[in-house]
Design a protein around this motif. Structure first.
Motif, PDB file in Angstrom:
ATOM      1  N   VAL A  62      -8.815   7.159  26.631  1.00  0.00           N
ATOM      2  CA  VAL A  62      -9.282   8.652  27.183  1.00  0.00           C
ATOM      3  C   VAL A  62      -8.736   9.618  26.231  1.00  0.00           C
ATOM      4  N   SER A  63      -9.633  10.353  25.760  1.00  0.00           N
ATOM      5  CA  SER A  63      -9.366  11.669  25.127  1.00  0.00           C
ATOM      6  C   SER A  63     -10.059  12.873  25.340  1.00  0.00           C
ATOM      7  N   GLY A  64      -9.644  13.929  24.824  1.00  0.00           N
ATOM      8  CA  GLY A  64     -10.432  15.156  25.221  1.00  0.00           C
ATOM      9  C   GLY A  64     -10.216  15.898  23.846  1.00  0.00           C
ATOM     10  N   ILE A  65     -11.236  17.006  24.082  1.00  0.00           N
ATOM     11  CA  ILE A  65     -11.260  17.968  22.760  1.00  0.00           C
ATOM     12  C   ILE A  65     -11.463  19.377  23.058  1.00  0.00           C
ATOM     13  N   GLN A  66     -10.902  20.242  22.490  1.00  0.00           N
ATOM     14  CA  GLN A  66     -11.332  21.817  23.040  1.00  0.00           C
ATOM     15  C   GLN A  66     -12.543  22.020  22.579  1.00  0.00           C
ATOM     16  N   PHE A 115     -13.778  13.782  26.896  1.00  0.00           N
ATOM     17  CA  PHE A 115     -14.127  14.912  27.762  1.00  0.00           C
ATOM     18  C   PHE A 115     -14.033  16.213  26.879  1.00  0.00           C
ATOM     19  N   ALA A 138     -12.109  19.936  27.035  1.00  0.00           N
ATOM     20  CA  ALA A 138     -11.237  20.241  27.703  1.00  0.00           C
ATOM     21  C   ALA A 138     -11.497  21.831  27.957  1.00  0.00           C
ATOM     22  N   HIS A 184      -8.444  23.485  29.666  1.00  0.00           N
ATOM     23  CA  HIS A 184      -7.673  23.746  28.374  1.00  0.00           C
ATOM     24  C   HIS A 184      -7.881  25.037  27.825  1.00  0.00           C
ATOM     25  N   TYR A 224       0.497  23.852  29.640  1.00  0.00           N
ATOM     26  CA  TYR A 224      -0.856  23.177  28.994  1.00  0.00           C
ATOM     27  C   TYR A 224      -0.490  21.407  28.917  1.00  0.00           C
ATOM     28  N   MET A 247      -2.774  18.273  30.318  1.00  0.00           N
ATOM     29  CA  MET A 247      -3.253  17.221  29.310  1.00  0.00           C
ATOM     30  C   MET A 247      -2.675  15.779  29.763  1.00  0.00           C
ATOM     31  N   ASP A 288      -4.910  14.524  32.456  1.00  0.00           N
ATOM     32  CA  ASP A 288      -6.304  14.096  31.983  1.00  0.00           C
ATOM     33  C   ASP A 288      -6.224  12.691  31.668  1.00  0.00           C
ATOM     34  N   VAL A 289      -4.855  12.262  31.217  1.00  0.00           N
ATOM     35  CA  VAL A 289      -5.051  10.802  30.820  1.00  0.00           C
ATOM     36  C   VAL A 289      -4.353   9.884  32.014  1.00  0.00           C
ATOM     37  N   VAL A 323      -4.561   6.397  23.954  1.00  0.00           N
ATOM     38  CA  VAL A 323      -5.155   8.019  23.649  1.00  0.00           C
ATOM     39  C   VAL A 323      -5.178   8.476  22.014  1.00  0.00           C
ATOM     40  N   VAL A 353      -5.746  10.416  19.385  1.00  0.00           N
ATOM     41  CA  VAL A 353      -5.344  12.200  19.024  1.00  0.00           C
ATOM     42  C   VAL A 353      -4.910  12.394  17.704  1.00  0.00           C
ATOM     43  N   GLN A 396      -0.725  16.624  18.376  1.00  0.00           N
ATOM     44  CA  GLN A 396      -0.824  16.140  19.692  1.00  0.00           C
ATOM     45  C   GLN A 396      -0.004  15.251  20.279  1.00  0.00           C
TER      46      GLN A 396
HETATM   47  N1  TRP Z   1      -4.700  19.146  23.510  1.00  0.00           N
HETATM   48  C1  TRP Z   1      -5.906  18.533  23.050  1.00  0.00           C
HETATM   49  C2  TRP Z   1      -6.245  19.236  21.667  1.00  0.00           C
HETATM   50  O1  TRP Z   1      -5.957  20.489  21.589  1.00  0.00           O
HETATM   51  C3  TRP Z   1      -7.035  18.129  23.740  1.00  0.00           C
HETATM   52  C4  TRP Z   1      -7.028  17.653  25.042  1.00  0.00           C
HETATM   53  C5  TRP Z   1      -6.740  17.978  26.412  1.00  0.00           C
HETATM   54  C6  TRP Z   1      -6.693  15.894  25.065  1.00  0.00           C
HETATM   55  N2  TRP Z   1      -6.282  16.795  27.052  1.00  0.00           N
HETATM   56  C7  TRP Z   1      -6.469  15.716  26.282  1.00  0.00           C
HETATM   57  C8  TRP Z   1      -6.415  14.930  24.008  1.00  0.00           C
HETATM   58  C9  TRP Z   1      -5.993  14.373  26.798  1.00  0.00           C
HETATM   59  C10 TRP Z   1      -6.054  13.788  24.484  1.00  0.00           C
HETATM   60  C11 TRP Z   1      -5.888  13.497  25.754  1.00  0.00           C
HETATM   61  O2  TRP Z   1      -6.830  18.444  20.744  1.00  0.00           O
END
Ligand code: TRP
Ligand code: AMP
Length: 332
Positions: free
Chosen positions: A4-8, A37, A39, A42, A125, A129, A132-133, A141, A143, A147
């Motif tokens: 699982v990972s996110g990007i703003q 996803f 984010a 965020h 924040y 996060m 999210d995971v 994850v 990153v 992070q």
């Molecule tokens: N905080 C991460 C960033 O700035 C983005 C992010 C949000 C993220 N939720 C996450 C990354 C969960 C990994 C898992 O890049």
């Protein structure tokens, strides 16, 4: 293995995002079930323009697909479409400690001298996060290095919740930090991260830059007058050179020392054109697909909505488990 990972969702993706995060996301798809996803929840922790945020979510989704995220195999969505993220974050706020958040270096950097004026969202924040995971029982994850501290907080939070409430609900996620290109630096200053907020556009390569712009930025990148040595260890005091060799290695899928073995003794007059060609050729198909998707926003929205449906199904058991562990009866 669940990744699982996110990007703003920011306006312009650059090489740092691509090499530090997205390229690895695309590769992770061969190794496990992936959820990726945007984010957007965020993003509202700092001032944002609503129309711009909507556009950025679409733009970033287009970029991810262009960079190789396969939306059949992987689940791609934006956070706001899956309400379980916000819900679990609130539930975790009861377990997260103020002392932990006070140690977060990103909050200190982002709030700067105006700590009192920073949003509460920016402060908590890392709890969102973690949600999210933890929602998806992520095992891994991917990153950037910046992070890592947040991921450690997610592990602490998962462990404390499991212990405090005597449950085995949350899986402790492992951070996956990229090796070769964990940190891509500015083309103008080898000690500053390549960043969308750098006022000089010459400091970064945007994924939307055309080939001539990319070549020019590399030609004008700051370097020194020394020839390249045979090993990375000898580049310890030459951050700009180290950065360019790191970028080359990431694109070529080789180690930086392997690249140096080929270029030892050469000056930047030889190295830069090779780097420019490699960068231009790698980014060309990505830019083309990106621009094509951007011309069809309703297609992007449909992909994100479908991804959110799939994500919500996976999130549900964990969210229900968290409410139950806390002794919170739910209707419905
Ligand atoms: N905080 C991460 C960033 O700035 C983005 C992010 C949000 C993220 N939720 C996450 C990354 C969960 C990994 C898992 O890049
Ligand atoms: P940002 O756009 O800064 O929120 O970053 C989005 C993702 O890209 C995060 O996973 C960051 O770790 C990564 N990232 C951003 N800038 C860089 C950089 N210069 N080098 C490596 N990774 C980066």
């Amino acid at each position: 293995m669940r990744v699982v990972s996110g990007i703003q969702p920011t306006g312009n993706l650059h090489l740092g995002n691509y090499l530090g995060a997205i390229m690895r996301w695309a590769k992770m798809q061969d190794e496990g079930e992936c959820l990726f996803f945007l984010a957007d929840l965020h993003a509202i922790t700092v001032h944002n323009d609503p129309a711009e945020l909507t556009a950025n979510v679409r733009g970033m989704a287009a970029a991810l697909i262009a960079c190789g995220i396969d939306t059949e195999r992987s689940i791609l969505f934006n956070q706001a479409r899956v309400s379980a993220h916000a819900e679990l974050a609130w539930l975790l706020n009861g377990t997260a400690r103020i002392g932990w958040l006070n140690r977060m270096t990103q909050f200190k950097e982002k709030s700067g001298k105006n700590r009192e004026g920073a949003s509460v969202g920016l402060y908590v924040y890392p709890v969102l996060m973690a949600a999210d995971v933890l929602l998806y029982q992520a095992t891994h994850v991917p990153v950037g290095e910046d992070q890592k501290q947040h991921l450690e907080l997610a592990r602490d939070l998962a462990a404390k919740f499991n212990t405090d409430f005597g449950v085995d609900l949350f899986t402790l996620p492992e951070p996956l930090i990229g090796e070769t290109a964990a940190r891509i630096m500015s083309l103008r200053d080898g000690t500053a991260k390549m960043s969308k907020s750098d006022p000089s556009d010459m400091s970064r390569i945007n994924l939307s830059d055309d080939s001539e712009t990319i070549a020019q930025k590399i030609r004008k990148a700051k370097t020194d007058a020394e020839p390249l040595p045979a090993t990375m260890a000898e580049l310890a005091d030459r951050p700009e050179a180290r950065n360019l060799v790191g970028i080359f290695a990431a694109f070529a899928g080789r180690t930086a020392d392997e690249v140096l073995a080929d270029y030892a003794g050469s000056g930047f007059g030889a190295f830069k054109p090779a780097l420019a060609e490699l960068t231009v050729e790698t980014l060309r198909p990505i830019r083309e697909r990106y621009l094509e998707l951007l011309a069809h926003p309703s297609e992007i929205d449909a992909i994100l909505a479908r991804g959110a449906e799939r994500a919500a199904v996976l999130a549900r058991p964990t969210l229900e488990g968290a409410y139950a562990a806390l002794g919170l009866p739910r209707g419905g």
